[in-house]
Design a protein around this motif. Structure first.
Motif, PDB file in Angstrom:
ATOM      1  N   GLY A   1      79.630  26.434  55.247  1.00 47.07           N
ATOM      2  CA  GLY A   1      80.737  25.950  54.427  1.00 47.07           C
ATOM      3  C   GLY A   1      80.356  25.526  53.031  1.00 47.07           C
ATOM      4  O   GLY A   1      81.230  25.206  52.221  1.00 47.07           O
ATOM      5  N   LEU A   2      79.068  25.505  52.714  1.00 47.42           N
ATOM      6  CA  LEU A   2      78.647  25.083  51.382  1.00 47.42           C
ATOM      7  C   LEU A   2      78.703  26.261  50.413  1.00 47.42           C
ATOM      8  O   LEU A   2      78.258  27.358  50.731  1.00 47.42           O
ATOM      9  N   SER A   3      79.281  26.018  49.247  1.00 46.42           N
ATOM     10  CA  SER A   3      79.330  27.044  48.205  1.00 46.42           C
ATOM     11  C   SER A   3      78.992  26.385  46.871  1.00 46.42           C
ATOM     12  O   SER A   3      78.741  25.189  46.811  1.00 46.42           O
ATOM     13  N   GLY A   4      78.988  27.185  45.813  1.00 51.43           N
ATOM     14  CA  GLY A   4      78.661  26.640  44.501  1.00 51.43           C
ATOM     15  C   GLY A   4      77.500  27.386  43.873  1.00 51.43           C
ATOM     16  O   GLY A   4      77.169  28.502  44.268  1.00 51.43           O
ATOM     17  N   ALA A   5      76.861  26.745  42.897  1.00 51.10           N
ATOM     18  CA  ALA A   5      75.776  27.386  42.162  1.00 51.10           C
ATOM     19  C   ALA A   5      74.501  27.420  42.995  1.00 51.10           C
ATOM     20  O   ALA A   5      74.048  26.373  43.485  1.00 51.10           O
ATOM     21  N   PRO A   6      73.883  28.602  43.174  1.00 47.65           N
ATOM     22  CA  PRO A   6      72.644  28.694  43.946  1.00 47.65           C
ATOM     23  C   PRO A   6      71.535  27.764  43.452  1.00 47.65           C
ATOM     24  O   PRO A   6      70.776  27.214  44.248  1.00 47.65           O
ATOM     25  N   ARG A   7      71.455  27.555  42.142  1.00 42.24           N
ATOM     26  CA  ARG A   7      70.428  26.642  41.623  1.00 42.24           C
ATOM     27  C   ARG A   7      70.651  25.226  42.158  1.00 42.24           C
ATOM     28  O   ARG A   7      69.686  24.511  42.481  1.00 42.24           O
ATOM     29  N   ASP A   8      71.911  24.821  42.262  1.00 40.83           N
ATOM     30  CA  ASP A   8      72.221  23.499  42.805  1.00 40.83           C
ATOM     31  C   ASP A   8      71.828  23.412  44.284  1.00 40.83           C
ATOM     32  O   ASP A   8      71.369  22.360  44.751  1.00 40.83           O
ATOM     33  N   HIS A   9      72.018  24.511  45.018  1.00 43.30           N
ATOM     34  CA  HIS A   9      71.595  24.533  46.413  1.00 43.30           C
ATOM     35  C   HIS A   9      70.090  24.287  46.521  1.00 43.30           C
ATOM     36  O   HIS A   9      69.629  23.522  47.380  1.00 43.30           O
ATOM     37  N   LEU A  10      69.336  24.934  45.640  1.00 39.13           N
ATOM     38  CA  LEU A  10      67.885  24.781  45.677  1.00 39.13           C
ATOM     39  C   LEU A  10      67.445  23.368  45.329  1.00 39.13           C
ATOM     40  O   LEU A  10      66.529  22.820  45.952  1.00 39.13           O
ATOM     41  N   LYS A  11      68.086  22.777  44.338  1.00 36.06           N
ATOM     42  CA  LYS A  11      67.731  21.406  43.969  1.00 36.06           C
ATOM     43  C   LYS A  11      67.979  20.461  45.139  1.00 36.06           C
ATOM     44  O   LYS A  11      67.170  19.563  45.432  1.00 36.06           O
ATOM     45  N   MET A  12      69.099  20.663  45.837  1.00 35.04           N
ATOM     46  CA  MET A  12      69.425  19.858  47.008  1.00 35.04           C
ATOM     47  C   MET A  12      68.387  20.082  48.114  1.00 35.04           C
ATOM     48  O   MET A  12      67.933  19.144  48.771  1.00 35.04           O
ATOM     49  N   PHE A  13      68.005  21.335  48.288  1.00 34.96           N
ATOM     50  CA  PHE A  13      67.056  21.696  49.339  1.00 34.96           C
ATOM     51  C   PHE A  13      65.673  21.097  49.071  1.00 34.96           C
ATOM     52  O   PHE A  13      65.055  20.523  49.964  1.00 34.96           O
ATOM     53  N   VAL A  14      65.184  21.237  47.845  1.00 30.54           N
ATOM     54  CA  VAL A  14      63.860  20.706  47.501  1.00 30.54           C
ATOM     55  C   VAL A  14      63.825  19.192  47.687  1.00 30.54           C
ATOM     56  O   VAL A  14      62.859  18.643  48.242  1.00 30.54           O
TER      57      VAL A  14
END
Length: 205
Positions: free
Chosen positions: A108-121
């Motif tokens: 269900g998560l969407s948005g900017a892939p770079r933001d996903h990575l920042k959250m993941f790291v």
């Protein structure tokens, strides 16, 4: 050869750098595209070891296993990175390296892939010191994506690690594919497998 790992063994592996699980059978290789060519094994399609909303080629001898987070019971949190759940892990050990290529999905998560990575790291640090994170926006599978490489240091174990990951959006939610070597010295030897996945990825649904 596939090995079923006990929950105790899973916990031990996770404590140092990742999760492990019992697995589905290794997928059969697809027919070669030309006479005499080596067959390219892909993970992701229906019937493969890990069914995903994307597919990509595996490096030779890397062994894929599906991960059912809920089936891990009390160890389920060890297969989660923030809102991301591990769906598939690809073991480098049969190819001579120690570590995994893991596919994480945040439903269900969407948005900017770079933001996903920042959250993941940030979520993956788990008390470790993170440094040298380098992000870039890229195209993967014909769509917008992002990638990152970073280092971490565990003071308690005096252990340095280096990771790479890329993120994109799929119908199942945000997906992060992470190269997770046991230590920083394993990263160079495992990087080609990560790059192969990135280069051959196709969004299948």
């Amino acid at each position: 050869m596939l090995v079923k790992i006990s929950k105790v063994a899973v916990a031990a592996v996770l404590a140092v750098g990742g999760c492990s699980s019992t697995s589905s059978p290794t997928p059969q290789a697809e027919a070669p595209s030309a006479p005499g060519a080596a067959a390219a094994v892909r993970v992701g399609p229906a019937g493969s070891a890990c069914e995903l909303p994307v597919s990509f080629e595996l490096a030779e001898d890397w062994e894929p296993k599906a991960v059912d987070v809920e089936a891990l019971g009390e160890l389920a949190e060890l297969a989660r990175v923030g809102v991301f759940n591990v769906r598939c892990e690809i073991d480098a050990k049969p190819a001579g390296n120690i570590g995994f290529l893991r596919v994480h999905v945040a439903g269900g998560l969407s948005g900017a892939p770079r933001d996903h990575l920042k959250m993941f790291v940030k979520a993956s640090s788990r008390g470790q010191e993170v440094s040298g994170a380098t992000y870039s926006d890229v195209q993967i599978g014909g769509g917008q994506a992002a990638e990152v490489t970073w280092e971490s240091y565990n003071k308690v174990l005096d252990h340095k690690s280096k990771y790479s990951a890329f993120a994109l959006n799929t119908k199942d939610g945000a997906m992060v594919v992470q190269l997770s070597p046991f230590g920083a010295d394993e990263h160079p030897g495992m990087l080609p497998a990560f790059q192969l996945a990135e280069r051959t990825l196709e969004i299948t649904s």
